[in-house]
Design an enzyme around this catalytic site. Sequence first.
Site: not given
Length: 416
Positions: A23-24, A307, A124, A119, A399
């Site tokens: 994903k990232n 994560d 952040r 999230c 997601r």
Amino acid sequence: MKNSLVIEGGYPLNGRVRVSGAKNAGLVLLVASIMADGETILDNLPRIRDVEVMVKILNDLGVNARWNEDGSLSICPPQGAVKVKTSYELSKKLRASNLFLGALLGREKEAIVSLPGGCDIGSRPMDLHIKGIQALGSEVEIEHGFIYARTKAPAGARVYLDFPSVGATENIMMMAAKTPGQSVIENAAKEPEIVDLANFLNSMGARIRGAGTDLIKIEGVNELKAGRYAIIPDRIEAGTYMIAAAISKGDVLVENVIPTHLHPIVAKLQETGAIVEETDQGVRVRGSKQVRPVDIKTLPYPGFPTDMQSQMMALLSLAEGSSVIVENVFENRFQIVDELKRMGANIKVEGHTAVVNGVNTLYGARVKATDLRAGAALVLSALAARGETTIEDAIHIFRGYENIGAKLGQLGAKVE
Ligand code: UD1
């Protein structure tokens, strides 16, 4: 799309599961594609909600992004300029939308980027991203929830990151790839997704060296040329299925992985007593009867990934003894605790530290996914729990996990 997952616990998982693209890495590569001339084709991109949102943002900017029949995605920026302002409505859905800052500055020398959502795992900030783009010549203002950046005299520079932020490293790397002169990122993030971005940009003609170490050197080039590129496998999805095997006391071969990316997770899983074996096909995990307590500290790569912290907490809540988890990356990553307690876990939180006192049994309950990885942790707890668990707000899980219901079902879990 349904917004809840119902899992009946108590079935050991057995068989093989194939990990999707990361994903990232996928998200940042989608963004970086706008810097190339011509059609980029990305293979191994997971079809998850975050990727779908990113595709919508690209289309909104005037970039033609569409899925091909073979599962790849084509990205074609227009011949002329792209829109330089990202939409608030779309950007609030995912944090990674902040990556347009570096890509748009690289391409158009101008970016108006909505302060991101994503999230809810703590504050952040964007200070390191801004420090980087300013060093490379951008003027920056923040007004009405948007970052306005414009570069009149772009020039390579040295940037020291006070913390090895993944997003800041990526933004600076993308901008620097098309900024004249040499740029150097000191104390850069070393995550595998950073290396994948550098490899991708280099495959388009960028000149980046040192990605994967804390010193990245970038020689700016005038032009990037599109091509075809396959994204690395998702180490967090892999880790989640590895814990699924351990927590359900099953035997699962997790396929399509890069074993070195998994070392921090493998090391900790082995300490809990699980049997982990690297084979030619992937990583095989067999759960042990008893889970040993272990202490965890989350750190930037190659430390234990933040994560994976919630998923590990789920496993340790069933350990024979007490474990201490220290969260060093995000301050608000213990929201999962209240949900796990609803299932019978015994966890105490004090600031950045959680003490997990193992219990014999978790019980099915109605719980809520508060963020992506917390949602994954609830899925894991539900697999081991007695009775039925209903996870609400499962959209958070979708997601980041491609076909999670089907993949777990194939391993023998009872999921709806
Ligand atoms: C990325 C990942 C996310 C992962 C995180 C850490 C993506 C899309 N997301 O998020 O899944 O959990 O890396 O591995 O790739 N910070 C600052 N100032 C800044 C930027 C960050 O103080 O300008 C701080 C943050 O508050 C946080 C820490 O740095 O405490 C780590 O954040 P960062 O590495 O930037 O994470 P993201 O890139 O947002």
